[in-house]
Structure formats: structure tokens, C-alpha cells
Write a protein that holds these residues in place. Structure first.
Motif, PDB file in Angstrom:
ATOM      1  N   ASP A 143       0.840  -1.199   0.000  1.00  0.00           N
ATOM      2  CA  ASP A 143       0.000   0.000   0.000  1.00  0.00           C
ATOM      3  C   ASP A 143       0.877   1.252   0.000  1.00  0.00           C
ATOM      4  O   ASP A 143       2.012   1.241   0.475  1.00  0.00           O
ATOM      5  CB  ASP A 143      -0.893   0.039   1.240  1.00  0.00           C
ATOM      6  CG  ASP A 143      -1.923  -1.067   1.238  1.00  0.00           C
ATOM      7  OD1 ASP A 143      -2.390  -1.432   0.153  1.00  0.00           O
ATOM      8  OD2 ASP A 143      -2.246  -1.574   2.337  1.00  0.00           O
ATOM      9  N   THR A 144       0.317   2.346  -0.519  1.00  0.00           N
ATOM     10  CA  THR A 144       0.991   3.637  -0.413  1.00  0.00           C
ATOM     11  C   THR A 144       0.990   4.071   1.053  1.00  0.00           C
ATOM     12  O   THR A 144      -0.012   3.927   1.757  1.00  0.00           O
ATOM     13  CB  THR A 144       0.272   4.687  -1.269  1.00  0.00           C
ATOM     14  OG1 THR A 144       0.355   4.279  -2.636  1.00  0.00           O
ATOM     15  CG2 THR A 144       0.910   6.060  -1.107  1.00  0.00           C
ATOM     16  N   LEU A 158       5.865   8.299   1.604  1.00  0.00           N
ATOM     17  CA  LEU A 158       7.102   7.565   1.814  1.00  0.00           C
ATOM     18  C   LEU A 158       7.402   6.642   0.635  1.00  0.00           C
ATOM     19  O   LEU A 158       6.481   6.187  -0.065  1.00  0.00           O
ATOM     20  CB  LEU A 158       7.019   6.745   3.104  1.00  0.00           C
ATOM     21  CG  LEU A 158       6.692   7.538   4.382  1.00  0.00           C
ATOM     22  CD1 LEU A 158       6.689   6.612   5.586  1.00  0.00           C
ATOM     23  CD2 LEU A 158       7.681   8.673   4.580  1.00  0.00           C
ATOM     24  N   ASP A 159       8.667   6.382   0.429  1.00  0.00           N
ATOM     25  CA  ASP A 159       9.093   5.481  -0.638  1.00  0.00           C
ATOM     26  C   ASP A 159       8.912   4.042  -0.162  1.00  0.00           C
ATOM     27  O   ASP A 159       9.726   3.518   0.597  1.00  0.00           O
ATOM     28  CB  ASP A 159      10.559   5.751  -0.988  1.00  0.00           C
ATOM     29  CG  ASP A 159      11.062   4.833  -2.095  1.00  0.00           C
ATOM     30  OD1 ASP A 159      10.254   4.038  -2.647  1.00  0.00           O
ATOM     31  OD2 ASP A 159      12.277   4.889  -2.393  1.00  0.00           O
ATOM     32  N   ARG A 160       7.837   3.404  -0.597  1.00  0.00           N
ATOM     33  CA  ARG A 160       7.535   2.068  -0.075  1.00  0.00           C
ATOM     34  C   ARG A 160       8.512   1.008  -0.575  1.00  0.00           C
ATOM     35  O   ARG A 160       8.560  -0.091  -0.024  1.00  0.00           O
ATOM     36  CB  ARG A 160       6.106   1.669  -0.435  1.00  0.00           C
ATOM     37  CG  ARG A 160       5.861   1.451  -1.910  1.00  0.00           C
ATOM     38  CD  ARG A 160       4.385   1.182  -2.164  1.00  0.00           C
ATOM     39  NE  ARG A 160       4.141   0.936  -3.588  1.00  0.00           N
ATOM     40  CZ  ARG A 160       2.921   0.833  -4.125  1.00  0.00           C
ATOM     41  NH1 ARG A 160       1.853   0.967  -3.362  1.00  0.00           N
ATOM     42  NH2 ARG A 160       2.778   0.594  -5.412  1.00  0.00           N
ATOM     43  N   SER A 161       9.314   1.316  -1.578  1.00  0.00           N
ATOM     44  CA  SER A 161      10.253   0.317  -2.093  1.00  0.00           C
ATOM     45  C   SER A 161      11.340  -0.014  -1.076  1.00  0.00           C
ATOM     46  O   SER A 161      11.966  -1.075  -1.151  1.00  0.00           O
ATOM     47  CB  SER A 161      10.899   0.805  -3.396  1.00  0.00           C
ATOM     48  OG  SER A 161      11.764   1.900  -3.146  1.00  0.00           O
TER      49      SER A 161
END
Length: 399
Positions: A143-144, A158-161
Motif C-alpha cells: 500500500d501507499t 514515503l518510498d515504499r520500495s
């Protein structure tokens, strides 16, 4: 220990919390899922795993009676330790207890409220600690994720990667984890929420390995409701095995039937204790697994099994099911004899089979019949037993 399997790996199961958000009259770890306590399923995962030497439960001081009933009959379970006011203090108490009894090479720390972890996940944890002092199971964030201010307004994305959610069991080499916990306590640092955070605080690198989407921590009443439906829903490979055994009467004053000593004018003749009921059930489970028969696993030519208690044979078959990530759904045993009468002992036999297998008695059937005085059982020359076992395994495509 780098690159080598831990010679001694103990699982610490943290079960000292109250679990009030889950609702119910009991702490969540003692509430029932499919007829058995959450904690029993968690303990059984580690108790039956070949990579785990022993299991140390950390419990609340008010739960001794509940725990004793929940863990009854499970192998590898050490005497429980009372936890502290925080999770961090509870784990530290477990580590201290292990130090007093001879520190293991490695420890796995697992939340009692994660009853759906698989044997494969435990194996990955043990493998990870062979090459790293600390390793944790993680899942990618799908999820974002937004950051918020005190007013609940979005301040950024936030950068979920580079983000991961974290699970247990977390794997550690014992000595650095013990030292990290002692140092954190001495510094007054008690708010760390998992053991990886303790290791990070102490400056140790923490590796990761693949977690499981089904390894959910039970927290709310909705979690408990979903978990009540979960034990079998991901085990799509349904199998049934059958077993049959027979033993002749000989000298003695009792027979062993389903793990219960039943008074009789004769005994049963066999290399072990000649328990036809447990032998038939063992063969039924091995048959469902397509894993040979009782003679292949415990050959009568081997003197170590002479006079052996047959609960060891059945427990071995149960461990085989658990090692495949499976569950026993139902056991059915029929005892065939003119005498002794089975009826007065039926419930004791069901209870003993439940103790050995960890299967709720509500999923165990014990019946008795005669052959109308026909054949060797009709002539009172011996006893026969037939059994069936239904198990459920994770689905695997044929090789």
C-alpha cells in the motif's frame, strides 16, 4: 557458527501479554481456534520442528494453570518463565533462564499470537542465523504509505520500495542478543518493540529473509474471528489414510488400548507394548503422508523398540504431518474384540489420543465392535484394530 547449522537452537515463545484488545474472557493466547488454544498451536509448531532443540515459553505469572493445560503432552517444552512489564523485559527473562541452564547457540523469538507461521518459515529463520548474527522475516509494503502531522494532515509520501513490515520468528545468535538486552536494560532503554530493534540499538547488523502473508499477529476481535476460520483454509491437499493392526493374547493382566492400560485376564504379545489402537492410527497417518508404514520407521528387528510405549510411534507420525506444514483434521479408531469391554474406557482412550496427537478430542472417534464370535477375535485369541486419519497439507504440484 557462520555457515554451519546451529547445534542447539531454542525457540522462545513470548506469551506474557494480556491481549485485551482481542476481547474475550481469556488472554488471546489461550482463546480457542478450531478447538485448541492459540498458544498450543504456536508451541506445537516449534515442538515438532526438527531444527528446534527446545521451546521456552514466557508467560504471565497469573497463567500457570492455563499454561499447564494448554501445553500438556507436547514434547520439547521447557518449564515456563514469568515475563516482565514489557515485551523487552519478557524476552530478557527468557534469555536469562537459558543462560542459567547452559546457553544455546541460537534462539528464535516468536510471538505466541502468531499461530499460523509455517514449518518452512521456521526453517528459513534457522538457515538465516547460520550466516548472520540477527535475521528477521519481512514482507514488502504494497500500500501507499503517508506521513501525517499532529492534526492528521498528510505531510508526505514515503518510498515504499525501501519499507518492509516485520514478523516473527526472529533469529539470533544467543550471545550477542543476550549482551544487547543486558546493555539496553542497564541504559534504561525499555521501549523497543522487537528484538531486532534491541540488536540495532546495540550496533549489530540485522539481515532479512522472506516472511509469510498468512503469518498474521492476532490483535483484535476481527483477527480472532478470521483466525478461527483459517487453520484449514490454506491446506487444500486433503488426504485420508487407513491402518490395521492385530496382536494375539498372551500372559499378562492388562492390555494397552489407545494408550490406556485396560485390565484383562491376558496381555497382548508384541515387540513393543502391542497397542493395536495406536499402531493402527500411526499407520493411518503414515499412509496419508505416503511415508511407508510403522515397521519401516520402527522395525521390530531393532532391539531399542522392545517393550517401547506406542505413544512414541504415534507422536512420530504426528511430527511428520507437522513437518510437512499439515494438520490432522480427524482420527477414527475401531477396536475389534470380544473382550475386554471397550465402552467403559472409551473417553479415557479419546483423551489419551488427544494428548499424544495434540488433536482436540472433538475430532477423535473411538468405537468398538465384535465379529459375532467368528474368527480369531471371536475365539478370544487376540485383538484387532482399524483406523483412518484425515489430514490436510499445503497444496504442492506433482514433481
Amino acid at each position: 557458527m557462520t555457515g554451519e547449522a546451529p547445534q542447539n537452537c531454542v525457540a522462545i515463545v513470548v506469551a506474557a501479554g494480556r491481549g485485551t484488545r482481542a476481547g474475550g474472557a481469556l488472554p488471546k493466547q489461550y482463546q480457542l481456534l478450531a478447538g485448541e488454544p492459540v498458544l498450543r498451536r504456536t508451541l506445537q509448531l516449534f515442538a515438532s520442528h526438527p531444527d528446534v532443540t527446545a521451546v521456552l515459553p514466557v508467560i504471565h505469572s497469573a497463567d500457570s494453570g492455563l499454561f499447564a493445560e494448554t501445553a500438556r503432552g507436547l514434547p520439547k517444552i521447557l518449564a515456563p518463565v514469568f515475563g516482565g512489564a514489557t515485551r523487552q523485559a519478557s524476552v530478557r527473562a527468557g534469555l536469562a533462564a537459558l543462560t542459567a541452564h547452559g546457553a544455546p547457540d541460537a534462539v528464535l523469538v516468536h510471538d505466541a499470537a502468531r499461530p499460523h507461521a509455517s514449518p518452512a518459515l521456521v526453517a528459513r529463520a534457522v538457515a538465516a542465523v547460520r550466516i548472520a548474527p540477527a535475521a528477521i522475516p519481512v514482507l514488502p509494503v504494497t500500500d501507499t504509505v503517508k506521513s501525517l502531522d499532529a492534526a492528521g494532515q498528510v505531510t508526505g509520501t514515503l518510498d515504499r520500495s525501501i519499507l518492509r513490515t516485520v514478523q516473527t520468528p526472529q533469529a539470533f545468535r544467543f550471545a550477542p542478543l543476550m549482551a544487547a538486552h543486558v546493555a539496553a536494560a542497564a541504559a534504561g532503554v525499555e521501549a523497543l518493540t522487537d528484538d531486532a530493534a534491541v540488536m540495532e540499538w546495540a550496533g549489530h547488523p540485522v539481515a532479512t529473509f522472506e516472511g509469510e502473508t498468512t503469518n498474521v499477529k492476532l490483535t483484535t476481535p476481527e483477527d480472532m474471528e478470521r483466525a478461527a476460520r483459517a487453520p484449514f483454509q490454506d491446506l487444500a491437499d486433503v488426504r485420508t489414510g487407513t491402518g490395521f493392526d492385530v496382536h494375539a493374547f498372551g500372559a499378562g493382566d492388562h492390555v494397552m488400548l489407545g494408550g490406556v492400560a485396560v485390565p484383562h485376564a491376558f496381555g497382548l504379545v508384541g515387540h513393543s507394548d502391542a497397542d493395536v489402537g495406536l499402531h493402527a492410527l500411526t499407520d493411518a497417518l503414515l499412509g496419508a503422508l505416503c511415508d511407508g508404514d510403522i515397521g519401516a520407521h520402527f522395525p521390530p528387528s531393532d532391539p531399542q523398540w522392545k517393550g517401547a510405549s506406542s505413544d512414541r510411534f504415534l507422536a512420530h507420525a504426528v511430527e511428520k504431518v507437522a513437518a510437512r506444514g499439515g494438520r490432522i483434521a480427524h482420527l477414527d479408531l475401531t477396536l475389534i474384540c470380544e473382550a475386554p469391554k471397550v465402552g467403559p474406557h472409551r473417553e479415557a482412550i479419546r483423551a489419551e489420543i488427544a494428548r499424544i496427537t495434540g488433536v482436540p478430542a472433538s475430532r477423535i472417534s473411538v468405537k468398538a465392535t465384535t465379529t459375532e464370535k467368528l474368527g480369531f477375535t471371536g475365539r478370544r485369541e487376540g485383538i484387532a484394530a482399524m483406523a483412518s486419519a484425515t489430514i490436510r497439507l499445503p497444496w504442492e504440484e506433482d514433481a
